[in-house]
Write an enzyme that holds these catalytic residues in place. Structure first.
Site, short mmCIF file in Angstrom:
data_model
loop_
_atom_site.label_atom_id
_atom_site.label_comp_id
_atom_site.label_asym_id
_atom_site.label_seq_id
_atom_site.Cartn_x
_atom_site.Cartn_y
_atom_site.Cartn_z
N SER A 1 58.43 56.35 34.32
CA SER A 1 57.46 55.25 34.15
C SER A 1 58.22 54.01 34.42
CB SER A 1 56.75 55.27 32.95
OG SER A 1 57.69 55.26 31.84
N ASN B 1 57.29 57.95 20.67
CA ASN B 1 55.76 57.78 20.63
C ASN B 1 55.60 56.60 19.85
OD1 ASN B 1 56.08 60.42 22.04
ND2 ASN B 1 55.47 61.41 20.22
N THR C 1 13.84 33.25 38.21
CA THR C 1 13.70 34.62 37.89
C THR C 1 13.37 35.46 39.27
OG1 THR C 1 11.26 34.41 37.45
CG2 THR C 1 12.59 34.13 35.57
N HIS C 2 14.08 36.46 39.23
CA HIS C 2 13.83 37.29 40.47
C HIS C 2 14.60 36.16 41.56
CE1 HIS C 2 11.08 39.82 38.15
NE2 HIS C 2 10.64 38.52 37.95
N SER D 1 37.34 29.23 58.55
CA SER D 1 37.17 30.24 59.38
C SER D 1 37.96 30.16 60.70
CB SER D 1 36.04 30.81 59.98
OG SER D 1 35.95 31.25 61.12
N LYS E 1 33.14 26.09 59.38
CA LYS E 1 32.59 26.92 58.11
C LYS E 1 33.63 26.49 57.23
CE LYS E 1 31.14 30.58 57.69
NZ LYS E 1 30.66 32.14 57.63
N ASN F 1 34.32 28.52 53.57
CA ASN F 1 33.89 29.73 52.75
C ASN F 1 34.42 29.90 51.38
OD1 ASN F 1 32.88 30.87 55.22
ND2 ASN F 1 35.05 31.63 55.90
N GLU G 1 34.11 34.80 46.09
CA GLU G 1 34.15 36.42 46.60
C GLU G 1 35.07 37.24 46.08
OE1 GLU G 1 32.68 36.32 50.94
OE2 GLU G 1 33.56 34.42 50.42
N LYS H 1 49.47 52.26 31.20
CA LYS H 1 49.75 51.03 31.30
C LYS H 1 49.61 50.39 32.53
CE LYS H 1 53.27 52.60 28.56
NZ LYS H 1 52.86 53.84 28.80
#
Ligand code: ARG
Length: 467
Positions: free
Chosen positions: A33, A120, A165-166, A287, A293, A295, A300, A335
Protein backbone atom coordinates in the site's frame (compact mmCIF):
# COMPACT_ATOMS: atom_id res chain seq x y z
CA UNK A 1 18.02 4.77 3.50
CA UNK A 2 15.43 2.04 3.57
CA UNK A 3 16.98 -1.08 2.22
CA UNK A 4 15.57 -1.27 -1.27
CA UNK A 5 17.92 -3.99 -2.41
CA UNK A 6 16.27 -6.70 -0.32
CA UNK A 7 15.96 -9.82 -2.45
CA UNK A 8 12.25 -10.44 -3.11
CA UNK A 9 12.88 -14.09 -2.39
CA UNK A 10 14.01 -13.48 1.19
CA UNK A 11 11.34 -13.27 3.83
CA UNK A 12 9.98 -9.95 5.07
CA UNK A 13 12.42 -8.36 7.49
CA UNK A 14 9.60 -6.95 9.64
CA UNK A 15 7.38 -9.97 10.10
CA UNK A 16 9.12 -12.82 8.27
CA UNK A 17 10.41 -14.80 11.26
CA UNK A 18 8.33 -17.85 10.47
CA UNK A 19 8.58 -17.51 6.69
CA UNK A 20 11.14 -19.51 4.75
CA UNK A 21 10.83 -17.47 1.57
CA UNK A 22 9.59 -14.11 0.40
CA UNK A 23 6.34 -13.35 -1.40
CA UNK A 24 5.53 -13.99 -5.01
CA UNK A 25 5.80 -10.85 -7.12
CA UNK A 26 2.03 -10.74 -7.52
CA UNK A 27 1.57 -11.16 -3.77
CA UNK A 28 3.85 -8.22 -3.22
CA UNK A 29 1.95 -6.15 -5.74
CA UNK A 30 -1.49 -6.84 -4.32
CA UNK A 31 -0.29 -6.48 -0.74
CA UNK A 32 1.67 -3.26 -0.93
CA UNK A 33 0.00 0.00 0.00
CA UNK A 34 3.06 2.23 0.10
CA UNK A 35 2.12 3.68 -3.30
CA UNK A 36 -0.73 5.56 -1.64
CA UNK A 37 -0.34 5.33 2.14
CA UNK A 38 2.94 7.24 2.03
CA UNK A 39 0.60 10.23 2.25
CA UNK A 40 0.29 9.31 5.95
CA UNK A 41 3.97 9.76 6.77
CA UNK A 42 3.57 12.84 8.97
CA UNK A 43 0.71 11.29 10.95
CA UNK A 44 2.64 8.03 11.31
CA UNK A 45 5.69 9.80 12.70
CA UNK A 46 3.60 11.97 15.00
CA UNK A 47 1.85 8.87 16.34
CA UNK A 48 5.11 7.01 16.85
CA UNK A 49 6.67 9.90 18.74
CA UNK A 50 3.66 10.08 21.08
CA UNK A 51 3.72 6.30 21.54
CA UNK A 52 7.46 6.13 22.28
CA UNK A 53 7.21 9.06 24.68
CA UNK A 54 4.42 7.31 26.57
CA UNK A 55 6.35 4.00 26.62
CA UNK A 56 9.31 5.75 28.25
CA UNK A 57 7.09 7.66 30.66
CA UNK A 58 5.57 4.35 31.77
CA UNK A 59 9.01 2.76 32.14
CA UNK A 60 8.30 0.28 29.33
CA UNK A 61 11.33 1.44 27.33
CA UNK A 62 14.34 3.42 28.53
CA UNK A 63 14.56 7.17 28.14
CA UNK A 64 17.74 6.66 26.20
CA UNK A 65 16.00 4.45 23.63
CA UNK A 66 13.08 6.87 23.48
CA UNK A 67 15.44 9.75 22.74
CA UNK A 68 17.10 7.79 19.96
CA UNK A 69 13.70 6.85 18.52
CA UNK A 70 12.37 10.40 18.59
CA UNK A 71 15.54 11.79 17.06
CA UNK A 72 15.52 9.13 14.35
CA UNK A 73 11.85 9.75 13.56
CA UNK A 74 12.47 13.48 13.21
CA UNK A 75 15.34 12.76 10.84
CA UNK A 76 13.03 10.57 8.77
CA UNK A 77 10.41 13.29 8.74
CA UNK A 78 12.83 15.76 7.20
CA UNK A 79 14.12 13.13 4.77
CA UNK A 80 10.61 12.50 3.49
CA UNK A 81 9.67 16.17 3.42
CA UNK A 82 12.76 17.03 1.40
CA UNK A 83 12.25 14.13 -1.02
CA UNK A 84 15.30 12.23 0.21
CA UNK A 85 13.58 9.08 1.29
CA UNK A 86 13.43 5.98 -0.82
CA UNK A 87 10.13 4.17 -0.37
CA UNK A 88 10.31 0.44 -0.81
CA UNK A 89 7.43 -1.70 -2.00
CA UNK A 90 8.96 -4.75 -0.37
CA UNK A 91 8.35 -3.05 2.95
CA UNK A 92 4.64 -2.93 2.07
CA UNK A 93 3.41 0.18 3.74
CA UNK A 94 4.30 3.49 5.33
CA UNK A 95 4.54 1.99 8.81
CA UNK A 96 7.18 -0.57 7.91
CA UNK A 97 9.06 1.77 5.58
CA UNK A 98 9.53 4.20 8.42
CA UNK A 99 10.37 1.53 10.99
CA UNK A 100 12.96 -0.10 8.70
CA UNK A 101 14.61 3.23 8.06
CA UNK A 102 14.62 3.89 11.80
CA UNK A 103 16.52 0.63 12.33
CA UNK A 104 19.12 1.71 9.78
CA UNK A 105 19.46 5.06 11.50
CA UNK A 106 19.51 4.12 15.19
CA UNK A 107 20.07 0.37 15.33
CA UNK A 108 18.43 -2.02 17.81
CA UNK A 109 16.54 0.68 19.76
CA UNK A 110 14.24 0.96 16.73
CA UNK A 111 12.92 -2.48 17.50
CA UNK A 112 11.46 -1.22 20.79
CA UNK A 113 9.09 1.25 19.14
CA UNK A 114 6.59 -1.42 18.18
CA UNK A 115 6.15 -2.55 21.80
CA UNK A 116 2.49 -2.57 22.86
CA UNK A 117 1.15 -1.66 19.46
CA UNK A 118 0.26 -3.26 16.16
CA UNK A 119 -0.05 -1.92 12.65
CA UNK A 120 -3.79 -2.33 13.19
CA UNK A 121 -4.05 0.42 15.78
CA UNK A 122 -1.23 2.30 14.08
CA UNK A 123 -3.05 2.57 10.77
CA UNK A 124 -6.31 3.40 12.52
CA UNK A 125 -4.49 6.25 14.26
CA UNK A 126 -2.70 7.58 11.19
CA UNK A 127 -5.82 7.53 9.08
CA UNK A 128 -7.97 9.14 11.76
CA UNK A 129 -5.46 11.93 12.18
CA UNK A 130 -5.41 12.45 8.44
CA UNK A 131 -9.21 12.51 8.12
CA UNK A 132 -9.47 14.87 11.09
CA UNK A 133 -7.11 17.34 9.44
CA UNK A 134 -8.98 17.02 6.17
CA UNK A 135 -12.27 17.72 7.93
CA UNK A 136 -10.75 20.80 9.54
CA UNK A 137 -9.57 21.98 6.12
CA UNK A 138 -13.02 21.30 4.66
CA UNK A 139 -14.62 23.31 7.44
CA UNK A 140 -12.44 26.30 6.60
CA UNK A 141 -13.04 25.98 2.89
CA UNK A 142 -16.80 25.86 3.40
CA UNK A 143 -16.53 28.97 5.54
CA UNK A 144 -14.78 30.68 2.61
CA UNK A 145 -17.51 29.60 0.20
CA UNK A 146 -20.23 30.80 2.58
CA UNK A 147 -18.43 34.15 2.90
CA UNK A 148 -18.35 34.50 -0.88
CA UNK A 149 -22.11 33.92 -1.03
CA UNK A 150 -22.79 36.34 1.84
CA UNK A 151 -20.97 39.09 -0.04
CA UNK A 152 -22.91 38.42 -3.24
CA UNK A 153 -26.17 38.23 -1.31
CA UNK A 154 -25.54 41.57 0.35
CA UNK A 155 -24.66 43.17 -2.96
CA UNK A 156 -27.83 41.74 -4.55
CA UNK A 157 -30.33 41.86 -1.71
CA UNK A 158 -32.59 43.96 -3.97
CA UNK A 159 -31.79 42.46 -7.39
CA UNK A 160 -34.85 40.74 -8.77
CA UNK A 161 -34.69 37.47 -10.66
CA UNK A 162 -37.23 34.81 -11.57
CA UNK A 163 -37.63 32.10 -8.97
CA UNK A 164 -38.21 28.70 -10.52
CA UNK A 165 -40.05 25.51 -9.79
CA UNK A 166 -39.73 22.75 -12.41
CA UNK A 167 -37.26 25.24 -13.99
CA UNK A 168 -40.38 27.17 -15.06
CA UNK A 169 -40.77 30.78 -13.92
CA UNK A 170 -42.68 30.65 -10.66
CA UNK A 171 -42.50 33.88 -8.63
CA UNK A 172 -40.01 36.73 -8.54
CA UNK A 173 -37.29 36.39 -5.92
CA UNK A 174 -34.14 38.32 -5.19
CA UNK A 175 -30.75 37.10 -6.27
CA UNK A 176 -29.63 37.74 -2.70
CA UNK A 177 -32.27 35.30 -1.49
CA UNK A 178 -31.16 32.70 -4.01
CA UNK A 179 -27.53 33.11 -2.85
CA UNK A 180 -28.67 32.64 0.74
CA UNK A 181 -30.24 29.30 -0.21
CA UNK A 182 -26.70 28.09 -0.92
CA UNK A 183 -25.49 29.57 2.37
CA UNK A 184 -28.04 27.36 4.13
CA UNK A 185 -26.90 24.28 2.20
CA UNK A 186 -23.19 24.80 2.78
CA UNK A 187 -23.92 25.80 6.37
CA UNK A 188 -25.51 22.38 6.90
CA UNK A 189 -22.49 20.73 5.28
CA UNK A 190 -20.23 22.59 7.66
CA UNK A 191 -22.34 21.52 10.64
CA UNK A 192 -21.99 17.91 9.48
CA UNK A 193 -18.23 18.39 9.25
CA UNK A 194 -18.14 19.70 12.83
CA UNK A 195 -20.16 16.75 14.09
CA UNK A 196 -17.86 14.35 12.29
CA UNK A 197 -14.83 15.91 13.95
CA UNK A 198 -16.49 15.35 17.31
CA UNK A 199 -17.31 11.74 16.46
CA UNK A 200 -13.81 10.81 15.42
CA UNK A 201 -12.03 12.65 18.19
CA UNK A 202 -10.98 9.48 20.01
CA UNK A 203 -7.52 8.01 19.96
CA UNK A 204 -7.14 4.43 18.66
CA UNK A 205 -3.50 3.91 19.63
CA UNK A 206 -3.04 1.28 22.33
CA UNK A 207 -5.83 -0.97 21.07
CA UNK A 208 -2.91 -2.98 19.66
CA UNK A 209 -3.82 -5.86 17.35
CA UNK A 210 -7.39 -6.09 18.68
CA UNK A 211 -7.31 -7.12 22.34
CA UNK A 212 -5.40 -4.33 24.03
CA UNK A 213 -2.06 -5.09 25.67
CA UNK A 214 -0.51 -6.44 28.84
CA UNK A 215 2.03 -3.60 29.02
CA UNK A 216 1.14 -0.84 31.49
CA UNK A 217 0.49 1.75 28.76
CA UNK A 218 -1.31 5.07 29.30
CA UNK A 219 -3.78 5.59 26.49
CA UNK A 220 -5.04 8.83 28.00
CA UNK A 221 -1.54 10.24 27.72
CA UNK A 222 -1.18 9.40 24.02
CA UNK A 223 -4.71 10.62 23.32
CA UNK A 224 -3.89 13.97 24.88
CA UNK A 225 -0.51 14.25 23.17
CA UNK A 226 -2.14 13.66 19.79
CA UNK A 227 -4.92 16.18 20.34
CA UNK A 228 -7.76 13.72 20.81
CA UNK A 229 -10.51 14.27 23.37
CA UNK A 230 -10.09 10.78 24.85
CA UNK A 231 -9.07 7.23 23.93
CA UNK A 232 -11.52 4.85 22.21
CA UNK A 233 -13.31 2.47 24.59
CA UNK A 234 -13.26 -0.89 22.87
CA UNK A 235 -10.10 -2.28 21.35
CA UNK A 236 -11.93 -4.66 19.00
CA UNK A 237 -14.11 -1.89 17.58
CA UNK A 238 -11.14 0.45 17.41
CA UNK A 239 -9.17 -1.58 14.89
CA UNK A 240 -12.20 -2.57 12.83
CA UNK A 241 -13.91 0.81 12.67
CA UNK A 242 -13.77 2.97 9.56
CA UNK A 243 -16.93 4.96 10.29
CA UNK A 244 -14.89 8.13 10.42
CA UNK A 245 -13.80 7.60 6.82
CA UNK A 246 -17.32 6.71 5.72
CA UNK A 247 -18.70 9.75 7.50
CA UNK A 248 -16.18 11.92 5.71
CA UNK A 249 -17.25 10.41 2.39
CA UNK A 250 -20.96 10.83 3.17
CA UNK A 251 -20.42 14.46 4.04
CA UNK A 252 -18.35 14.89 0.90
CA UNK A 253 -21.09 13.24 -1.16
CA UNK A 254 -23.78 15.54 0.23
CA UNK A 255 -21.61 18.63 -0.21
CA UNK A 256 -20.71 17.40 -3.69
CA UNK A 257 -24.39 17.11 -4.50
CA UNK A 258 -24.93 20.71 -3.37
CA UNK A 259 -21.93 21.86 -5.39
CA UNK A 260 -23.25 20.06 -8.45
CA UNK A 261 -26.59 21.87 -8.18
CA UNK A 262 -24.79 25.18 -8.00
CA UNK A 263 -22.61 24.11 -10.92
CA UNK A 264 -25.67 23.26 -12.95
CA UNK A 265 -27.27 26.62 -12.22
CA UNK A 266 -24.10 28.40 -13.26
CA UNK A 267 -24.01 26.40 -16.49
CA UNK A 268 -27.62 27.38 -17.22
CA UNK A 269 -27.28 31.00 -16.11
CA UNK A 270 -24.19 31.59 -18.21
CA UNK A 271 -25.79 30.47 -21.49
CA UNK A 272 -26.46 33.34 -23.92
CA UNK A 273 -30.15 32.34 -23.69
CA UNK A 274 -30.30 33.07 -19.96
CA UNK A 275 -27.44 35.54 -19.69
CA UNK A 276 -27.92 35.97 -15.92
CA UNK A 277 -24.22 35.74 -15.15
CA UNK A 278 -20.97 36.04 -17.00
CA UNK A 279 -18.07 33.96 -15.75
CA UNK A 280 -14.69 35.61 -15.45
CA UNK A 281 -12.02 34.65 -17.96
CA UNK A 282 -10.21 33.08 -15.03
CA UNK A 283 -12.96 30.49 -14.62
CA UNK A 284 -13.93 29.70 -18.19
CA UNK A 285 -12.34 28.29 -21.31
CA UNK A 286 -12.59 28.95 -25.03
CA UNK A 287 -13.33 26.58 -27.87
CA UNK A 288 -10.56 25.58 -30.26
CA UNK A 289 -12.96 25.81 -33.21
CA UNK A 290 -15.69 28.31 -32.27
CA UNK A 291 -14.08 31.66 -31.46
CA UNK A 292 -17.25 33.14 -29.95
CA UNK A 293 -17.50 30.55 -27.20
CA UNK A 294 -16.84 30.90 -23.52
CA UNK A 295 -17.42 27.60 -21.79
CA UNK A 296 -18.14 27.02 -18.10
CA UNK A 297 -15.72 24.07 -17.89
CA UNK A 298 -14.92 24.54 -14.22
CA UNK A 299 -18.62 24.37 -13.33
CA UNK A 300 -19.06 21.30 -15.51
CA UNK A 301 -16.11 19.59 -13.83
CA UNK A 302 -17.46 20.39 -10.39
CA UNK A 303 -20.74 18.82 -11.52
CA UNK A 304 -18.79 15.75 -12.63
CA UNK A 305 -16.62 15.43 -9.51
CA UNK A 306 -19.80 14.47 -7.67
CA UNK A 307 -19.67 11.18 -9.57
CA UNK A 308 -16.20 10.35 -8.27
CA UNK A 309 -17.11 11.26 -4.70
CA UNK A 310 -20.29 9.17 -4.77
CA UNK A 311 -18.25 6.32 -6.24
CA UNK A 312 -15.80 6.51 -3.34
CA UNK A 313 -18.59 6.43 -0.77
CA UNK A 314 -20.23 3.40 -2.33
CA UNK A 315 -16.84 1.72 -2.71
CA UNK A 316 -15.94 2.06 0.96
CA UNK A 317 -19.40 1.07 2.17
CA UNK A 318 -19.05 -2.02 0.02
CA UNK A 319 -15.51 -2.77 1.21
CA UNK A 320 -16.67 -2.65 4.83
CA UNK A 321 -19.95 -4.48 4.32
CA UNK A 322 -19.98 -7.94 5.87
CA UNK A 323 -16.42 -7.77 7.27
CA UNK A 324 -16.13 -9.84 10.44
CA UNK A 325 -14.52 -8.16 13.44
CA UNK A 326 -11.83 -7.05 13.86
CA UNK A 327 -9.19 -6.00 11.29
CA UNK A 328 -9.11 -7.52 7.80
CA UNK A 329 -6.77 -6.52 5.01
CA UNK A 330 -9.79 -5.44 2.97
CA UNK A 331 -9.62 -2.28 5.03
CA UNK A 332 -6.39 -1.24 3.36
CA UNK A 333 -8.58 -0.29 0.39
CA UNK A 334 -10.11 2.55 2.41
CA UNK A 335 -7.41 5.12 1.80
CA UNK A 336 -7.46 5.68 -1.93
CA UNK A 337 -11.21 6.30 -1.81
CA UNK A 338 -10.86 8.93 0.87
CA UNK A 339 -7.79 10.57 -0.69
CA UNK A 340 -9.44 10.82 -4.08
CA UNK A 341 -12.72 12.18 -2.69
CA UNK A 342 -10.86 14.69 -0.52
CA UNK A 343 -8.93 15.99 -3.50
CA UNK A 344 -12.09 16.26 -5.58
CA UNK A 345 -14.01 18.02 -2.83
CA UNK A 346 -11.24 20.52 -2.14
CA UNK A 347 -10.95 21.36 -5.82
CA UNK A 348 -14.69 21.67 -6.25
CA UNK A 349 -15.11 24.00 -3.26
CA UNK A 350 -12.13 26.12 -4.33
CA UNK A 351 -13.38 26.40 -7.92
CA UNK A 352 -16.88 27.32 -6.80
CA UNK A 353 -15.65 29.91 -4.34
CA UNK A 354 -13.65 31.50 -7.15
CA UNK A 355 -16.56 31.43 -9.58
CA UNK A 356 -19.04 32.90 -7.14
CA UNK A 357 -16.65 35.70 -6.20
CA UNK A 358 -15.69 36.49 -9.79
CA UNK A 359 -18.87 36.18 -11.82
CA UNK A 360 -20.58 39.25 -13.17
CA UNK A 361 -24.28 39.35 -12.42
CA UNK A 362 -26.47 40.82 -15.16
CA UNK A 363 -29.22 42.38 -13.06
CA UNK A 364 -31.01 43.84 -16.11
CA UNK A 365 -31.37 40.42 -17.72
CA UNK A 366 -32.51 38.92 -14.45
CA UNK A 367 -35.09 41.63 -13.93
CA UNK A 368 -36.46 41.33 -17.45
CA UNK A 369 -36.77 37.57 -17.01
CA UNK A 370 -38.34 38.04 -13.58
CA UNK A 371 -41.19 40.02 -15.11
CA UNK A 372 -41.93 37.58 -17.90
CA UNK A 373 -43.90 34.36 -17.62
CA UNK A 374 -46.68 35.97 -15.52
CA UNK A 375 -44.53 35.66 -12.44
CA UNK A 376 -46.77 38.01 -10.46
CA UNK A 377 -49.93 35.95 -11.03
CA UNK A 378 -49.87 34.82 -7.39
CA UNK A 379 -49.71 38.48 -6.34
CA UNK A 380 -52.89 39.17 -8.30
CA UNK A 381 -54.62 36.23 -6.65
CA UNK A 382 -53.41 37.35 -3.20
CA UNK A 383 -54.69 40.91 -3.93
CA UNK A 384 -58.13 39.49 -4.76
CA UNK A 385 -58.16 37.60 -1.47
CA UNK A 386 -56.98 40.59 0.53
CA UNK A 387 -58.78 43.48 -1.14
CA UNK A 388 -61.90 41.85 -2.61
CA UNK A 389 -62.44 39.16 0.01
CA UNK A 390 -62.41 36.23 -2.44
CA UNK A 391 -61.57 32.73 -1.21
CA UNK A 392 -58.10 31.85 -2.51
CA UNK A 393 -59.42 29.11 -4.82
CA UNK A 394 -61.78 31.58 -6.55
CA UNK A 395 -59.03 34.18 -6.76
CA UNK A 396 -56.79 31.53 -8.35
CA UNK A 397 -59.47 30.89 -10.98
CA UNK A 398 -60.01 34.60 -11.75
CA UNK A 399 -56.27 35.10 -12.06
CA UNK A 400 -56.02 32.13 -14.39
CA UNK A 401 -58.51 33.82 -16.68
CA UNK A 402 -56.53 37.06 -16.59
CA UNK A 403 -53.34 35.16 -17.50
CA UNK A 404 -55.12 33.45 -20.40
CA UNK A 405 -56.36 36.82 -21.65
CA UNK A 406 -52.90 38.41 -21.40
CA UNK A 407 -51.42 35.41 -23.17
CA UNK A 408 -53.92 35.73 -26.03
CA UNK A 409 -53.09 39.44 -26.33
CA UNK A 410 -49.34 38.77 -26.10
CA UNK A 411 -48.90 41.15 -23.16
CA UNK A 412 -48.00 41.09 -19.46
CA UNK A 413 -50.56 41.07 -16.65
CA UNK A 414 -49.65 44.67 -15.78
CA UNK A 415 -50.33 45.69 -19.38
CA UNK A 416 -53.96 44.52 -19.38
CA UNK A 417 -56.29 47.54 -19.27
CA UNK A 418 -58.46 47.92 -16.18
CA UNK A 419 -61.61 47.38 -18.26
CA UNK A 420 -60.34 43.93 -19.29
CA UNK A 421 -59.57 43.01 -15.68
CA UNK A 422 -62.95 44.30 -14.48
CA UNK A 423 -64.67 42.25 -17.17
CA UNK A 424 -63.14 39.20 -15.52
CA UNK A 425 -64.00 40.33 -11.99
CA UNK A 426 -65.90 43.50 -11.15
CA UNK A 427 -64.17 44.04 -7.78
CA UNK A 428 -60.79 44.77 -9.38
CA UNK A 429 -59.68 48.42 -9.12
CA UNK A 430 -56.64 50.29 -10.45
CA UNK A 431 -54.94 49.68 -7.08
CA UNK A 432 -54.15 46.20 -8.36
CA UNK A 433 -51.37 47.54 -10.58
CA UNK A 434 -49.35 48.27 -7.42
CA UNK A 435 -48.82 44.58 -6.79
CA UNK A 436 -48.19 43.50 -10.36
CA UNK A 437 -44.60 44.77 -10.52
CA UNK A 438 -41.79 42.40 -9.60
CA UNK A 439 -40.39 44.83 -7.02
CA UNK A 440 -43.73 45.04 -5.21
CA UNK A 441 -44.01 41.27 -5.40
CA UNK A 442 -40.68 40.58 -3.69
CA UNK A 443 -41.07 43.43 -1.19
CA UNK A 444 -44.37 41.94 -0.01
CA UNK A 445 -42.90 38.54 0.87
CA UNK A 446 -41.74 39.48 4.33
CA UNK A 447 -42.60 36.19 6.01
CA UNK A 448 -39.71 34.74 8.02
CA UNK A 449 -37.21 33.33 5.53
CA UNK A 450 -39.04 34.98 2.63
CA UNK A 451 -37.59 36.79 -0.36
CA UNK A 452 -38.23 40.43 0.65
CA UNK A 453 -34.95 42.40 0.72
CA UNK A 454 -35.58 43.32 4.36
CA UNK A 455 -35.91 39.66 5.29
CA UNK A 456 -32.88 38.62 3.21
CA UNK A 457 -30.80 41.23 5.04
CA UNK A 458 -31.89 39.74 8.36
CA UNK A 459 -30.73 36.31 7.24
CA UNK A 460 -27.42 37.73 6.02
CA UNK A 461 -26.88 39.31 9.45
CA UNK A 462 -27.71 35.97 11.11
CA UNK A 463 -25.08 34.14 9.04
CA UNK A 464 -22.47 36.88 9.26
CA UNK A 465 -22.57 36.50 13.02
CA UNK A 466 -21.94 32.77 12.63
CA UNK A 467 -19.30 32.78 9.94
N1 ARG B 1 -1.23 -1.27 5.31
C1 ARG B 1 -2.19 -1.77 6.22
C2 ARG B 1 -3.52 -1.04 6.02
O1 ARG B 1 -3.53 -0.04 5.45
C3 ARG B 1 -1.71 -1.59 7.62
C4 ARG B 1 -2.29 -2.55 8.61
C5 ARG B 1 -1.76 -3.90 8.37
N2 ARG B 1 -2.15 -4.81 9.36
C6 ARG B 1 -2.06 -6.14 9.24
N3 ARG B 1 -2.47 -6.85 10.21
N4 ARG B 1 -1.62 -6.68 8.13
O2 ARG B 1 -4.55 -1.50 6.44
Amino acid sequence: MADDTTDTKSSNQMWGGRFASGPDAIMEEINASIGFDKKLFAQDIRGSIAHATMLAHQGIISTDDKDKIVHGLNTILSEIESGNFEFSRQLEDIHMNIEARLATLIGPAAGRLHTARSRNDQVALDFRLWVKEELQKTEQMLTGLIAAFLDRAEEHAESVMPGFTHLQTAQPVTFGHHCMAYVEMFGRDRARVRHAIEHLDESPIGAAALAGTGYPIDRHMTAKALGFREPTRNSIDTVSDRDFAIEFLSIAAIAGMHLSRLAEEIVIWSTPQFGFVRLSDAFSTGSSIMPQKKNPDAAELVRAKTGRINGSLVALLTIMKGLPLAYSKDMQEDKEQVFDAAESLELAIAAMTGMVRDMTVNTARMKAAAGSGYSTATDLADWLVREAGLPFRDAHHVTGRAVALAESKGCDLAELPLSDLQAIHAAITDKVYDVLTVEASVASRKSFGGTAPSEVRKQIAFWRARN
